[in-house]
Write an enzyme that holds these catalytic residues in place. Sequence first.
Site, mmCIF file in Angstrom:
data_model
loop_
_atom_site.group_PDB
_atom_site.id
_atom_site.type_symbol
_atom_site.label_atom_id
_atom_site.label_comp_id
_atom_site.label_asym_id
_atom_site.label_seq_id
_atom_site.Cartn_x
_atom_site.Cartn_y
_atom_site.Cartn_z
ATOM 1 N N GLU A 174 -4.597 -10.239 0.166
ATOM 2 C CA GLU A 174 -5.479 -10.042 1.325
ATOM 3 C C GLU A 174 -6.902 -10.257 0.849
ATOM 4 O O GLU A 174 -7.308 -9.740 -0.184
ATOM 5 C CB GLU A 174 -5.351 -8.639 1.919
ATOM 6 C CG GLU A 174 -4.017 -8.323 2.549
ATOM 7 C CD GLU A 174 -3.944 -6.898 3.109
ATOM 8 O OE1 GLU A 174 -5.014 -6.324 3.420
ATOM 9 O OE2 GLU A 174 -2.830 -6.356 3.212
ATOM 10 N N GLU A 194 0.806 -1.223 0.000
ATOM 11 C CA GLU A 194 0.000 0.000 0.000
ATOM 12 C C GLU A 194 0.842 1.278 0.000
ATOM 13 O O GLU A 194 0.789 2.083 0.925
ATOM 14 C CB GLU A 194 -0.969 -0.023 1.197
ATOM 15 C CG GLU A 194 -1.995 -1.135 1.044
ATOM 16 C CD GLU A 194 -2.975 -1.222 2.187
ATOM 17 O OE1 GLU A 194 -4.156 -1.519 1.942
ATOM 18 O OE2 GLU A 194 -2.564 -1.019 3.350
#
Length: 1018
Positions: A512, A444
């Site tokens: 994820e 991220e």
Amino acid sequence: MKKFKRWEDIHTDGINRMEPRAHFSSFPSREAAQSGDAGKSHYYQSLNGTWKFLFLDAPEYSPEGFYTEELETTNWDDITVPGNWQLQGYGKMHYSDLWYNFPIIPPRVPTDNPTGIYRREFELDRDLEGEQLILRFNGVDSAYELYVNGEFAGYSKGARIQAEFDVTNLCRQGRNSLTVRVFQWSDGTYLEDQDMWWLSGIFRDVDLYTRPAAGLYDYTVNTELDSDNQNATLSVSVKLTEQNGQTISYELIDPNGEQVLNVEKKADEPLGQFVAAPLKWSAEEPNLYHLYMTVKDSDGKIIEVIRQQVGFRSIVISGETFLVNGVAIKFKGANRHDYNPKTGRVVTKAEIERDIITMKQNNINAIRTAHYPNAHYLYDLCDQYGMYVIDETDLECHGFELTGNYKWISDDPDWELAYVSRMERMIERDKNHPCIIMWSLGNESSFGHNFRAMAKRAKEMDSTRLVHYEGDFEAEVTDVYSTMYTWLERKDDKLKMDKIIEKSKKPHILCEYAHAMGNGPGNLKEYQDLFYKHDKLQGGFIWEWFDHGIETVAEDGSVYYRYGGDFGDDPTNGNFCIDGLIMPDGTPSPSLFEYKKVIEPVQTECLDIEKGLFRLINRYDFISLDHLELTCCLFEDEKLLESFTVELPQLKGRETAKIELPVGRELEKLNGAKYYFVFSYTLKEDTAWASKGHELANASFELPGKEKLPKVHADGELQVTKDGALVTVSGVDFTVTFDSVKGSIKEVTRNGKVQIEKGPQFNFWRAPIDNDMYYVTDYRTKYFMHLGHEIVEEVNYELKDGVFEWQADALYGTTNSSWYYQLQYRYSIYPDGDIECRIDGIASGMKENAPVMIPRLGVNMRLNKEFIDTKWRGRGPGESYVDSKEANHPGVYQKTVDELFTNYVKPQENGNRSDCDWVSLTAGDGNGLIFSADETFDFSASHYEIGDLEHAKHTIDLKPRDYVVLNLDYKQNGLGSNSCGQDQLEKYRCKFEDFTLEFRISSFNTEEISAVELGRLR
């Protein structure tokens, strides 16, 4: 240009830090090397333990000469190393998912920069001639300076990767002083904005050891399999700090202790040795060889011996898949942090081993080290136990997303050194571990120049593994296309799994998915079915392994766990850190059992239950089922009728086979009984991670049965009396009192004792679960669903043919709502005290204004507090929901009311049991009630009202009621994963729709008749 402080200088990645290299120990002999004990190496001293400690608001407040030997530290505090100082009483605890805790002005950090000065002494009891003395820090957050005997020794940053310093010339025989000044904030912090607690200090081991100067500084081991994945080449390249004619003997020992090769080479010659048909390493069969590298000087004298674990395996891209040993494996993984509820990011080898053992026992085969390299122990253990690893660089810049310029520093070449260095150090430390399948560039942090540079460098350093980074949305530089929380279905035009299947030309993983926050996630089966259907979908990693609660002891001694906001931390993401498959104390959450079932290694499909035909699917990628034993059991409700073992067919990895089994062919079936044929696949022998008999897979199938017989009601007369608004129906030993104003049952007694303290009342609210978080605001402030109002329109009753009939017509809506239910409650009371209940609901009003989902459709009531033992026929033994029930099979189960309760760190709806046709609640004397139905329902029983769960922040806030709360639901909404990810799938939604809920309430005593017998009647 204004001057940058050392801890703000992005061009100073380290000072005097040794070149990165593998984490290994050097031993004086083969015998010592065989032990693997660092204490038997040339010289080793752990510097863990108690250090003196001075905590400051900023580095500039450091005492003058704080690093000198003469400085008096008697008045300093004591602190434990390794440790996070926030968990030892210094600084502030703070949890956030993405925010930086200071202005985003890179590389500047606040002047108020909490600083810890650590000080200790150590004894050196040897002459260092011919040896290099190394000080190794395995993890320090965030940046730090090092002083030895009053001299500056070095500086480093990169909190979660090792740094080594050569202190040979700074140390002396005898007593030495060591000072470490640690800064909480540094320019490195901009790269360390992971979703976790902000914790500082020396949090991993500190080691002092020597290596022979003429020995190996570093080495790289690779195994290359041929095109048939049969034979291999073992390659070893080494790096020396000095060359004096050394030689290296390479001895390879196979997993059975047999010598495979023993060759000697000049030290400056790389090894490239053919190995015929080695046993392969995989997560399913972690075959490890041991390579002993004996370094000798020109006279043949041993300088050192190094032992390295070797796993023969290959990783290649083939079209739209990646192959391990020629197979497009499936990741059945979890994201894992280093975490401990008492010590934060300080974890021991034993704790990591416990995690891996628990994962193996629950069919998990892969770990993503989110979002940094984990403690070095993890990798040895993953090699040994068999666990695929995505090793992730300590890099996340999530807070930049909120600036509107997410790639601010990721696309700034001025930061290239900071980015690339972190990845290089990780690869060098961990490169010799066969468990590592991919190098991940971070998490991220958008994308740009610096990630391109990282990927290029990763391929230069190691061409044998794949490069991963989810933030590379176009998979420009990565070998796999990785996404997060990609939905299965949605109405907008955002990315869905079907688009990935259609358009992606690279192998795909969900790094994820399925956010395991609180009660959930749902939809796991749908994802796994998709993975199995498409080779290019190579699995995923649940977010995440642990609930990151901080253990706290209340005044009364009870233990609970705090989360974000509990320490005055602001801004915070609250309990978003409570999102694991296991709870802070290591207790498995129900989600772990669901995941275990969904990813089980053997799937059983029923082809024809009458003929006993089944299909077995071996979901292993490599191994057969030879290590498993199949036991089949036939149950008549709770009674075991027969049990037998079955010889499993010879099934290689990914193969299927049909089997025929005798399934109750001669069985005389009882009316109303249910018959279940249960498969259990268990280990035949002990393994390193589980004992013989441990169950890895199971299945349950219901045989056709005979219909229920009608219940025959005893004769008798009923008396009906009216006292104001109360209408009482009385039999020989019972009374049922109605409230004619509210239209409901007020009380039910038997033999003068209250059994029902409040009768069935319509309800569509549940205590919000974490996966409701994006709906709950509308639920509360737009639809006011927690504020229900019932308007009783009419009540009628009569005694007809010896049966009392009660009917109440009502409207049920919420505050300010224009949509509502027309309800009709009907009760029939028989002379033996049985109560037949029917609630019809017609969705009415302005339906277009109703929410797309409602939490539940059902009734709740209050029962005598003594009714604490439950038994039911339905799914069990654990809690289950419409989209999370694979782990719980139909059958007859029993638990106490307390045992039905799931103690989530943040209280929420829990304890539901689905697909039931009866449930009983009894007291210690055997008296109780049974609720039975022709159609199935869900139930939950608890000592807490919905509001108690809704408003409690922690488990200690819950105070048991002096009655039992019982919920019977026509339907409850699915769980979904919408705290982060897919919401409830359409087929699992509870909607504003018409419904009918019917059930019978019977009073009984277990000495006279069992709940099972009563449950067989209609």
